[in-house]
Design an enzyme around this catalytic site. Structure first.
Site, PDB file in Angstrom:
ATOM      1  N   ASP A 163      35.083  44.733  33.159  1.00 20.82           N
ATOM      2  CA  ASP A 163      33.792  45.274  32.735  1.00 20.82           C
ATOM      3  C   ASP A 163      33.998  46.744  32.375  1.00 20.82           C
ATOM      4  OD1 ASP A 163      31.100  45.652  32.293  1.00 20.82           O
ATOM      5  OD2 ASP A 163      30.521  45.596  34.386  1.00 20.82           O
ATOM      6  N   ASP A 177      29.961  36.221  41.704  1.00 12.95           N
ATOM      7  CA  ASP A 177      28.755  36.110  42.512  1.00 12.95           C
ATOM      8  C   ASP A 177      27.705  37.138  42.111  1.00 12.95           C
ATOM      9  OD1 ASP A 177      30.299  38.352  43.662  1.00 12.95           O
ATOM     10  OD2 ASP A 177      28.679  38.386  45.134  1.00 12.95           O
TER      11      ASP A 177
HETATM   12  P1  5GP Z   1      34.668  46.923  36.491  1.00 11.66           P
HETATM   13  O1  5GP Z   1      33.338  47.476  36.061  1.00 11.66           O
HETATM   14  O2  5GP Z   1      35.359  47.855  37.447  1.00 11.66           O
HETATM   15  O3  5GP Z   1      35.539  46.548  35.318  1.00 11.66           O
HETATM   16  O4  5GP Z   1      34.348  45.590  37.270  1.00 11.66           O
HETATM   17  C1  5GP Z   1      34.298  45.584  38.648  1.00 11.66           C
HETATM   18  C2  5GP Z   1      33.864  44.301  39.246  1.00 11.66           C
HETATM   19  O5  5GP Z   1      32.466  44.194  39.039  1.00 11.66           O
HETATM   20  C3  5GP Z   1      34.449  43.009  38.696  1.00 11.66           C
HETATM   21  O6  5GP Z   1      35.700  42.676  39.241  1.00 11.66           O
HETATM   22  C4  5GP Z   1      33.389  42.033  39.159  1.00 11.66           C
HETATM   23  O7  5GP Z   1      33.615  41.668  40.485  1.00 11.66           O
HETATM   24  C5  5GP Z   1      32.120  42.870  39.035  1.00 11.66           C
HETATM   25  N1  5GP Z   1      31.416  42.552  37.780  1.00 11.66           N
HETATM   26  C6  5GP Z   1      31.440  43.220  36.611  1.00 11.66           C
HETATM   27  N2  5GP Z   1      30.676  42.599  35.689  1.00 11.66           N
HETATM   28  C7  5GP Z   1      30.173  41.507  36.302  1.00 11.66           C
HETATM   29  C8  5GP Z   1      29.308  40.434  35.892  1.00 11.66           C
HETATM   30  O8  5GP Z   1      28.841  40.309  34.757  1.00 11.66           O
HETATM   31  N3  5GP Z   1      29.022  39.493  36.843  1.00 11.66           N
HETATM   32  C9  5GP Z   1      29.505  39.543  38.113  1.00 11.66           C
HETATM   33  N4  5GP Z   1      29.146  38.573  38.947  1.00 11.66           N
HETATM   34  N5  5GP Z   1      30.322  40.525  38.538  1.00 11.66           N
HETATM   35  C10 5GP Z   1      30.652  41.483  37.635  1.00 11.66           C
END
Ligand code: 5GP
Ligand code: MG
Length: 151
Positions: free
Chosen positions: A74, A130
């Site tokens: 993300d 989740d």
């Molecule tokens: P980052 O923003 O650091 O790339 O993502 C961190 C974490 O946020 C991911 O590993 C995931 O666990 C959670 N995350 C990010 N986007 C989503 C989403 O659309 N749905 C869910 N369930 N978790 C998300």
């Protein structure tokens, strides 16, 4: 529980087929090398974007080919923090594999080498993802209805 989804993006069959393709690709790419896979069970990202490592010791990575496995790319803050942490231990190589990648601008400099599916900027659940510990067990990935997400 599936009623809580606005729509299904990838059903179980689609996911399993794609996982087989990715596994074949990774096996092919690492045919002649031993691979150490590090799965991120819980990135531990707080809403502040700070990544907290609860694990006391990281696995042996020195001199190894590492593949980091995560659910979704993300903002990139989680994976980039994990990658930086692993790089200190001097692995031979590091690649990143995610089931899902959001088509957005990253807040941290990281890209994935293997991607299951690209999605838009929507909050998805299911197949391990989740929302407040719910929906992980859904056999598909779908967009959670917005009215169910706390403001
Ligand atoms: P980052 O923003 O650091 O790339 O993502 C961190 C974490 O946020 C991911 O590993 C995931 O666990 C959670 N995350 C990010 N986007 C989503 C989403 O659309 N749905 C869910 N369930 N978790 C998300
Ligand atoms: Mg995660």
């Amino acid at each position: 529980m599936q009623d809580d989804l606005e729509r299904v993006l990838f059903d179980e069959g689609t996911i399993l087929t794609r996982l087989d393709e990715m596994a074949a690709q990774i096996s092919e790419d690492y045919r002649d090398r031993e691979l150490t896979v590090i799965a991120v069970l819980n990135g531990g990202t707080k809403t502040t974007g700070e990544v907290v490592f609860k694990q006391i010791a990281l696995p042996e990575v020195a001199g190894r080919h590492i593949l980091i496995l995560d659910d979704i790319l993300d903002s990139g803050l989680t994976l980039s923090a994990i990658r930086r942490k692993l790089e200190i231990a001097r692995p031979k190589s590091i690649k990143v594999c995610v089931l899902l990648k959001k088509r957005i601008e990253r807040l941290a400099p990281i890209e994935a080498d293997y991607v299951g599916f690209e999605i838009g900027n929507e909050f998805v659940v299911g197949y391990g993802l989740d929302y407040m510990e719910r929906y992980r067990n859904l056999p598909c990935v779908g967009v959670l209805r917005k009215e169910l997400i706390a403001a």
